[in-house]
Design a protein around this motif. Structure first.
Motif, mmCIF file in Angstrom:
data_model
loop_
_atom_site.group_PDB
_atom_site.id
_atom_site.type_symbol
_atom_site.label_atom_id
_atom_site.label_comp_id
_atom_site.label_asym_id
_atom_site.label_seq_id
_atom_site.Cartn_x
_atom_site.Cartn_y
_atom_site.Cartn_z
ATOM 1 N N VAL B 30 -70.347 104.128 -20.350
ATOM 2 C CA VAL B 30 -71.345 103.090 -20.631
ATOM 3 C C VAL B 30 -70.718 101.762 -20.230
ATOM 4 C CG1 VAL B 30 -72.642 101.897 -22.434
ATOM 5 C CG2 VAL B 30 -72.231 104.327 -22.633
ATOM 6 N N VAL B 31 -71.513 100.879 -19.611
ATOM 7 C CA VAL B 31 -70.994 99.536 -19.348
ATOM 8 C C VAL B 31 -71.932 98.501 -19.950
ATOM 9 C CG1 VAL B 31 -69.812 100.216 -17.229
ATOM 10 C CG2 VAL B 31 -72.109 99.283 -17.103
ATOM 11 N N ALA B 32 -71.357 97.413 -20.385
ATOM 12 C CA ALA B 32 -72.134 96.252 -20.829
ATOM 13 C C ALA B 32 -71.561 95.059 -20.092
ATOM 14 C CB ALA B 32 -72.006 96.061 -22.333
ATOM 15 N N VAL B 33 -72.405 94.290 -19.414
ATOM 16 C CA VAL B 33 -71.929 93.116 -18.677
ATOM 17 C C VAL B 33 -72.770 91.900 -19.035
ATOM 18 C CG1 VAL B 33 -71.126 94.454 -16.701
ATOM 19 C CG2 VAL B 33 -73.415 93.481 -16.666
ATOM 20 N N ILE B 34 -72.124 90.748 -18.918
ATOM 21 C CA ILE B 34 -72.858 89.494 -19.096
ATOM 22 C C ILE B 34 -73.431 89.088 -17.745
ATOM 23 C CG2 ILE B 34 -72.569 87.034 -19.579
ATOM 24 C CD1 ILE B 34 -70.484 87.864 -21.691
ATOM 25 N N PHE B 35 -74.721 88.743 -17.712
ATOM 26 C CA PHE B 35 -75.321 88.211 -16.477
ATOM 27 C C PHE B 35 -76.024 86.901 -16.818
ATOM 28 C CE2 PHE B 35 -79.934 89.063 -16.767
ATOM 29 C CZ PHE B 35 -79.965 89.854 -17.901
ATOM 30 N N SER B 36 -76.663 86.295 -15.816
ATOM 31 C CA SER B 36 -77.183 84.938 -16.027
ATOM 32 C C SER B 36 -78.217 84.871 -17.144
ATOM 33 C CB SER B 36 -77.788 84.412 -14.723
ATOM 34 O OG SER B 36 -78.804 85.303 -14.290
ATOM 35 N N THR B 137 -70.862 81.805 -21.689
ATOM 36 C CA THR B 137 -69.854 81.349 -22.640
ATOM 37 C C THR B 137 -70.338 81.473 -24.083
ATOM 38 O OG1 THR B 137 -70.665 79.132 -22.211
ATOM 39 C CG2 THR B 137 -68.606 79.748 -21.145
ATOM 40 N N ALA B 138 -71.669 81.484 -24.288
ATOM 41 C CA ALA B 138 -72.186 81.589 -25.653
ATOM 42 C C ALA B 138 -72.430 83.053 -26.042
ATOM 43 C CB ALA B 138 -73.474 80.796 -25.796
ATOM 44 N N ASP B 139 -72.290 83.975 -25.097
ATOM 45 C CA ASP B 139 -72.516 85.394 -25.388
ATOM 46 C C ASP B 139 -71.214 86.060 -25.807
ATOM 47 O OD1 ASP B 139 -75.001 84.799 -24.419
ATOM 48 O OD2 ASP B 139 -74.552 85.531 -22.408
ATOM 49 N N GLN B 140 -71.352 87.107 -26.597
ATOM 50 C CA GLN B 140 -70.155 87.809 -27.050
ATOM 51 C C GLN B 140 -70.254 89.300 -26.799
ATOM 52 O OE1 GLN B 140 -70.409 86.038 -30.811
ATOM 53 N NE2 GLN B 140 -69.450 84.256 -29.912
ATOM 54 N N LEU B 141 -69.145 89.872 -26.358
ATOM 55 C CA LEU B 141 -69.042 91.322 -26.194
ATOM 56 C C LEU B 141 -67.838 91.781 -26.994
ATOM 57 C CD1 LEU B 141 -69.491 91.891 -22.334
ATOM 58 C CD2 LEU B 141 -71.145 92.403 -24.117
ATOM 59 N N PRO B 154 -64.492 88.949 -22.423
ATOM 60 C CA PRO B 154 -65.223 87.782 -21.923
ATOM 61 C C PRO B 154 -66.293 88.106 -20.886
ATOM 62 C CG PRO B 154 -63.042 87.847 -20.960
ATOM 63 C CD PRO B 154 -63.122 89.010 -21.905
ATOM 64 N N ARG B 155 -66.170 89.253 -20.186
ATOM 65 C CA ARG B 155 -67.094 89.483 -19.062
ATOM 66 C C ARG B 155 -67.815 90.818 -19.126
ATOM 67 N NH1 ARG B 155 -63.514 88.940 -14.022
ATOM 68 N NH2 ARG B 155 -62.324 90.429 -15.257
ATOM 69 N N PHE B 156 -67.077 91.903 -19.316
ATOM 70 C CA PHE B 156 -67.741 93.211 -19.351
ATOM 71 C C PHE B 156 -66.942 94.193 -20.194
ATOM 72 C CE2 PHE B 156 -65.114 93.259 -15.489
ATOM 73 C CZ PHE B 156 -64.358 94.407 -15.686
ATOM 74 N N ASP B 176 -69.234 85.606 -12.004
ATOM 75 C CA ASP B 176 -69.800 84.821 -13.105
ATOM 76 C C ASP B 176 -71.208 84.364 -12.775
ATOM 77 O OD1 ASP B 176 -68.049 84.753 -15.244
ATOM 78 O OD2 ASP B 176 -66.711 83.348 -14.219
ATOM 79 N N GLY B 177 -72.120 84.507 -13.711
ATOM 80 C CA GLY B 177 -73.476 83.994 -13.535
ATOM 81 C C GLY B 177 -74.317 84.787 -12.564
ATOM 82 N N TRP B 178 -73.952 86.062 -12.303
ATOM 83 C CA TRP B 178 -74.771 86.848 -11.362
ATOM 84 C C TRP B 178 -76.103 87.199 -11.999
ATOM 85 C CZ3 TRP B 178 -71.715 92.120 -10.672
ATOM 86 C CH2 TRP B 178 -71.425 92.642 -11.935
ATOM 87 N N ASP B 179 -77.082 87.477 -11.106
ATOM 88 C CA ASP B 179 -78.423 87.746 -11.617
ATOM 89 C C ASP B 179 -78.572 89.215 -11.977
ATOM 90 O OD1 ASP B 179 -78.544 88.890 -9.168
ATOM 91 O OD2 ASP B 179 -80.111 87.601 -8.362
ATOM 92 N N LEU B 180 -79.718 89.558 -12.585
ATOM 93 C CA LEU B 180 -79.929 90.907 -13.099
ATOM 94 C C LEU B 180 -79.876 91.990 -12.024
ATOM 95 C CD1 LEU B 180 -80.601 92.702 -15.567
ATOM 96 C CD2 LEU B 180 -83.000 92.342 -15.037
ATOM 97 N N PRO B 181 -80.605 91.837 -10.891
ATOM 98 C CA PRO B 181 -80.561 92.917 -9.894
ATOM 99 C C PRO B 181 -79.150 93.159 -9.365
ATOM 100 C CG PRO B 181 -82.391 91.437 -9.455
ATOM 101 C CD PRO B 181 -81.576 90.790 -10.525
ATOM 102 N N THR B 182 -78.426 92.079 -9.087
ATOM 103 C CA THR B 182 -77.067 92.236 -8.565
ATOM 104 C C THR B 182 -76.193 92.934 -9.587
ATOM 105 O OG1 THR B 182 -77.452 90.090 -7.561
ATOM 106 C CG2 THR B 182 -75.236 90.975 -7.398
ATOM 107 N N ALA B 183 -76.289 92.498 -10.850
ATOM 108 C CA ALA B 183 -75.458 93.086 -11.897
ATOM 109 C C ALA B 183 -75.813 94.552 -12.079
ATOM 110 C CB ALA B 183 -75.660 92.314 -13.200
ATOM 111 N N MET B 184 -77.118 94.881 -12.055
ATOM 112 C CA MET B 184 -77.506 96.269 -12.297
ATOM 113 C C MET B 184 -77.060 97.179 -11.176
ATOM 114 S SD MET B 184 -81.193 97.906 -13.133
ATOM 115 C CE MET B 184 -81.712 96.547 -14.120
ATOM 116 N N ARG B 185 -77.217 96.717 -9.933
ATOM 117 C CA ARG B 185 -76.766 97.542 -8.808
ATOM 118 C C ARG B 185 -75.256 97.759 -8.881
ATOM 119 N NH1 ARG B 185 -80.879 94.837 -5.793
ATOM 120 N NH2 ARG B 185 -79.452 93.151 -5.334
ATOM 121 N N SER B 186 -74.541 96.729 -9.241
ATOM 122 C CA SER B 186 -73.094 96.840 -9.322
ATOM 123 C C SER B 186 -72.688 97.813 -10.442
ATOM 124 C CB SER B 186 -72.506 95.453 -9.564
ATOM 125 O OG SER B 186 -71.125 95.537 -9.698
#
Lengths: 276, 285
Positions: B30-36, B137-141, B154-156, B176-186
């Motif tokens: 399972v992965v969890a990542v921060i995106f924009s 920066t305001a999100d937490q994982l 801090p990131r994923f 940092d700050g990538w959008d949803l489609p880019t993050a999901m494909r990655s």
């Protein structure tokens, strides 16, 4: 204690499998948080009471509206109390009765629906929601007999029904938890007799939501006209009824501006014809 | 009469760790990542109903790997804890850090006091306020391990199964700050990475995808169904992907796009093990 499975951070009751009901969980694990817990029902002081709420069906949906007045005996306790609440994406509740008890019950009921949805990963059916509310009112019977009754009016959009003339549904309750499905329109609270009489003459089955909101505001005006405990539209302070419409896309609480526009039309109409 | 066999405490704990680690490694990642727009969860999960990712509260999400019955019980407990706290105080008083601490203490004491440790690894994610910064920066994982150790990533977060190739792949593509489609494909590509360098292509039906949408008020958790996921994974240009998210019933992603679908950022040197900031020295609370 550390010997209890599994540990102190999450008490054992939280890790015990159970139903998706939040109020049942509270009763088992945190009974002190339930409304009415530990109350000594001695002689009661004068309490705030909420008053008139009306509901009516419209084309593919339902409308719920409530006035804004709360009374304590002969005194107006609050001019802008809210008695109509959206409870989840497709249901809403309006309350009449002791305001303190009712607002607490609505808070618990909203959480009940959300909790079930999160635990089970699915929404309750509309009948399921109505039945849960019935058992919560039944739990309040002891207090109701002492004069702390809460009488809600529950409305919702039934996603399991495909016939658009029957998707909007209205449920009324009595203090014993009796649940009654109402057809076309209904009202609860001290001014409801007048509001229902007004709706009886105005109601048109299958009207569009905007007209149904107009009927509801007219009915509340008539209730306020006859019943001192119901507040009419307050044009000087800009306090208007709370209106919620529910359709297939979900429940929407109307803005004060939108209800204000309807209220102004209603009041303007009464300027020429006070009987509506 | 038999004598109990002596085992040193070190050996005893090591055996438990090995036991829990093996159990967790048998599952899928399972992965969890921060995106924009918030936090994205992607899990390899062939079952459409036995979820690994779930909503806990308004701005808090949960992801888990390992034994289903154990993490399902912890998930339920988390929802109960959060709802009771929100009911007795206020909705704003329920925080991800508090919940992650409760999980960490529970996992820690089960690990040291009970004969069988819980074979689970958890992630508690919280998104910041809707009007807050969009750079994450305001999100937490928080990642919480089977022994109760807790890491603030801090990131994923990558958990479960064989994590190294997945984490290395994410490390290489994270921006940092990538959008949803880019993050999901990655994320989907990273989940298909194996230790021997082979790549599997995961179909939308094999993925469980959900987001915590930072821009929403109230409940922010949204599941993305197979159709929405397929729409996002199939598009190449960020503009078209934006439309796909709208069609899938999910609010449209904000307009910024971070370029091509396969960013070519090299792995950052300060994390040579490819495990993100998950090294205990830096991240333990």
């Amino acid at each position: 204690m550390s010997s209890d499975w599994p540990a102190q951070a999450i008490p054992a009751a939280y890790l015990t499998p159970g139903t998706g009901s939040f109020s049942e969980f509270l009763a088992r694990a945190e009974p002190q948080l339930l409304p009415g817990h530990g109350r000594d029902l001695g002689p009661l002081p004068e309490l705030r009471h909420g008053t008139t709420v009306v509901a009516l069906t419209c084309a593919d949906g339902v409308v719920l509206a409530g006035d804004r007045r709360a009374t304590m005996g002969n005194v107006i306790a609050q001019r802008d109390i809210e008695k109509v609440f959206v409870t989840d994406s497709h249901s809403a509740i309006g309350i009449a009765g002791t305001a303190g008890m009712a607002i607490e019950m609505v808070r618990l009921f909203r959480l009940e629906l959300e909790h079930y949805e999160k635990i089970e990963g699915a929404k309750l059916s509309l009948d399921g929601k109505a039945n849960r509310l019935a058992s919560m009112i039944r739990g309040n019977l002891g207090a109701a007999l002492q004069g702390l009754a809460v009488l809600p009016l529950f409305v919702g959009y039934d996603l399991s029904i495909s016939d658009p003339t029957r998707t909007g549904r209205i449920y009324s309750y009595d203090v014993t938890g009796g649940r009654y499905e109402e057809h076309d329109y209904y009202g609860v609270g001290s001014g409801s007799t007048f509001a229902r009489s007004a709706l009886k003459k105005r109601f048109v089955r299958g009207s569009d939501p905007a007209s149904a909101v107009r009927f509801a505001v007219e009915a509340l005006y008539d209730a306020a006209d006859e019943d001192s405990a119901t507040g009419g539209p307050d044009l000087t302070r800009r306090i208007f009824p709370v209106v919620v419409t529910i359709g297939r896309d979900g429940a929407v609480r109307w803005t004060d501006e939108a209800v204000g526009e309807v209220s102004e039309q209603v009041v303007a109409g009464r300027m020429t014809n006070p009987g509506g | 009469m038999t004598m109990p066999i002596y085992a040193s405490p070190e050996q005893f704990m090591r055996d438990r760790s090995d036991y829990a680690r093996k159990g967790i490694a048998r599952g899928r990642s399972v992965v969890a990542v921060i995106f924009s727009g918030g936090v994205l969860f992607v899990a390899e999960n062939p079952s459409p109903t036995l979820h690994k990712v779930s909503e806990i509260y308004d701005r808090i999400g949960f992801a888990a790997t390992g034994r289903y019955n154990e993490y399902e019980n912890l998930r339920t407990a988390g929802i109960r804890l959060a709802d009771v706290r929100g009911y007795s105080y206020d909705r704003g008083d329920v925080t991800g850090r508090w919940l992650a601490n409760a999980y960490a203490q529970t996992l820690g004491s089960v690990f040291s006091e009970h004969s069988k440790p819980l074979e689970v690894e958890l992630c508690v994610a919280e998104v910041g306020p809707p009007d807050g910064p969009t750079d994450g920066t305001a999100d937490q994982l928080y990642r919480i391990s089977y022994d109760g150790s807790m890491f603030d990533e801090p990131r994923f977060v990558v958990m479960g199964g064989v994590t190294e190739p997945v984490a290395a792949a994410l490390e290489a593509t994270f921006a940092d700050g990538w959008d949803l489609p880019t993050a999901m494909r990655s994320c989907a590509a990273a989940l298909g990475s194996a230790a021997d360098g082979t790549k599997r292509v995961l179909s939308p039906a094999q993925l469980e995808v959900a987001v915590l949408d930072r821009r929403l008020l109230g409940r922010t958790f949204r599941r993305l169904d197979d159709v929405a996921v397929a729409g996002i994974l199939a598009t190449d240009t960020p503009d078209a992907a934006d439309e796909a998210t709208t069609d899938g019933g999910h609010p449209a992603e904000s307009t910024e796009s971070t370029g091509p679908a396969e960013p070519t950022e090299p792995a950052e040197p300060e994390f040579p093990d490819g495990d993100g900031a998950g090294d205990p020295a830096g991240g333990q609370e």
